[in-house]
Scaffold this motif. Structure first.
Motif, PDB file in Angstrom:
ATOM      1  N   TYR A 241      -4.148   0.777  27.751  1.00 19.59           N
ATOM      2  CA  TYR A 241      -3.233   1.743  28.354  1.00 19.59           C
ATOM      3  C   TYR A 241      -2.284   0.992  29.277  1.00 19.59           C
ATOM      4  N   SER A 242      -1.043   1.472  29.274  1.00 17.17           N
ATOM      5  CA  SER A 242      -0.058   0.831  30.164  1.00 17.17           C
ATOM      6  C   SER A 242       0.964   1.862  30.621  1.00 17.17           C
ATOM      7  N   VAL A 243       1.368   1.707  31.861  1.00 17.15           N
ATOM      8  CA  VAL A 243       2.420   2.544  32.445  1.00 17.15           C
ATOM      9  C   VAL A 243       3.431   1.610  33.094  1.00 17.15           C
ATOM     10  N   THR A 244       4.696   1.789  32.725  1.00 15.98           N
ATOM     11  CA  THR A 244       5.755   0.924  33.235  1.00 15.98           C
ATOM     12  C   THR A 244       6.827   1.778  33.913  1.00 15.98           C
ATOM     13  N   ALA A 245       7.182   1.393  35.107  1.00 19.79           N
ATOM     14  CA  ALA A 245       8.243   2.074  35.848  1.00 19.79           C
ATOM     15  C   ALA A 245       9.369   1.090  36.102  1.00 19.79           C
ATOM     16  N   ASN A 246      10.590   1.464  35.722  1.00 19.47           N
ATOM     17  CA  ASN A 246      11.766   0.629  35.927  1.00 19.47           C
ATOM     18  C   ASN A 246      12.717   1.329  36.892  1.00 19.47           C
ATOM     19  N   LEU A 247      13.094   0.658  37.931  1.00 23.40           N
ATOM     20  CA  LEU A 247      14.031   1.189  38.912  1.00 23.40           C
ATOM     21  C   LEU A 247      15.352   0.453  38.779  1.00 23.40           C
ATOM     22  N   THR A 248      16.433   1.221  38.571  1.00 26.04           N
ATOM     23  CA  THR A 248      17.772   0.648  38.443  1.00 26.04           C
ATOM     24  C   THR A 248      18.631   1.164  39.596  1.00 26.04           C
TER      25      THR A 248
END
Length: 225
Positions: free
Chosen positions: A63-70
């Motif tokens: 399982y993986s959760v990725t958060a990208n902030l731009t």
């Protein structure tokens, strides 16, 4: 009443409603463009399952959760320029609402005045027709005793005929004025005129297609299964 006609034009005139929707769309577009100046967060979740046939009960899960902030740092003023443009367009749309409202109220007031005038003309012509009928009867009786000529009788009949023709024209003017008034207050529709047809319901049409991602169905006229 005249006041009700003007109120109906302000609320339901098609041109006024169109202008208001355009204004609302322009206001929403300002927020859409402004959103390009704000930070953006993208959240992605992923679940993977794998099986190894060579190993008994060899199942592997991950399982993986990725958060990208731009965060926008520099845009050379392009976005702020488009924000100003969107605000100017919204201001123009507000002016168009006022102009459409003013034209609709004038149209409704004129149509109402024309309708009242045409109805008054009908009452006047009906009174004139009654008077001409009495006058014609009198002329005919006088012609029988020799005090009036045939020409006098024909003149009286002509006056009566012209009055009756004028009544028909006034009745036509009443119908035209009524339709103009209906158009000014947004009532010149199939439902407003109570026509014996299937009415188009945009809300029902929206509910029928709102949950369809891909629609391969052919076009089906509204009102038919």
């Amino acid at each position: 009443t005249r006041e009700e006609a003007i109120e109906g034009a302000v609320r339901f005139n098609p041109e006024v409603m169109l202008a208001r929707f355009n204004e609302s769309s322009a206001e929403d577009n300002i927020r859409v463009v402004q959103s390009e100046l704000y930070p953006r967060v993208d959240l992605t979740g992923e679940v993977l399952q794998a099986w190894d046939r060579n190993v008994r009960d060899g199942r592997d899960e991950s399982y993986s959760v990725t958060a990208n902030l731009t965060v926008p740092l520099y845009q050379a003023g392009a976005v702020t320029s488009r924000v100003r443009e969107a605000k100017q367009v919204a201001s123009q749309r507000r002016i168009e609402v006022e102009e459409a409202t003013r034209q609709a109220t004038n149209q409704a007031a004129n149509a109402w005045e024309n309708l009242i005038a045409a109805r008054a003309q009908i009452e006047s012509l009906r009174a004139s027709i009654n008077a001409f009928e009495i006058a014609l009867e009198g002329v005919q009786q006088e012609a029988l005793v020799g005090t009036r000529t045939v020409l006098d009788v024909l003149d009286a009949e002509q006056e009566l005929l012209e009055a009756r023709v004028g009544l028909v024209r006034s009745q036509r003017d009443v119908a035209v004025a009524a339709f103009n008034l209906a158009a000014a207050v947004g009532g010149l529709t199939a439902e407003g005129l109570q026509l014996p047809v299937d009415y188009y319901d945009p809300n029902q049409n929206y509910e029928n297609v709102r949950n369809r991602w891909i629609d391969f169905d052919q076009y089906v006229p509204v009102g038919r299964d």
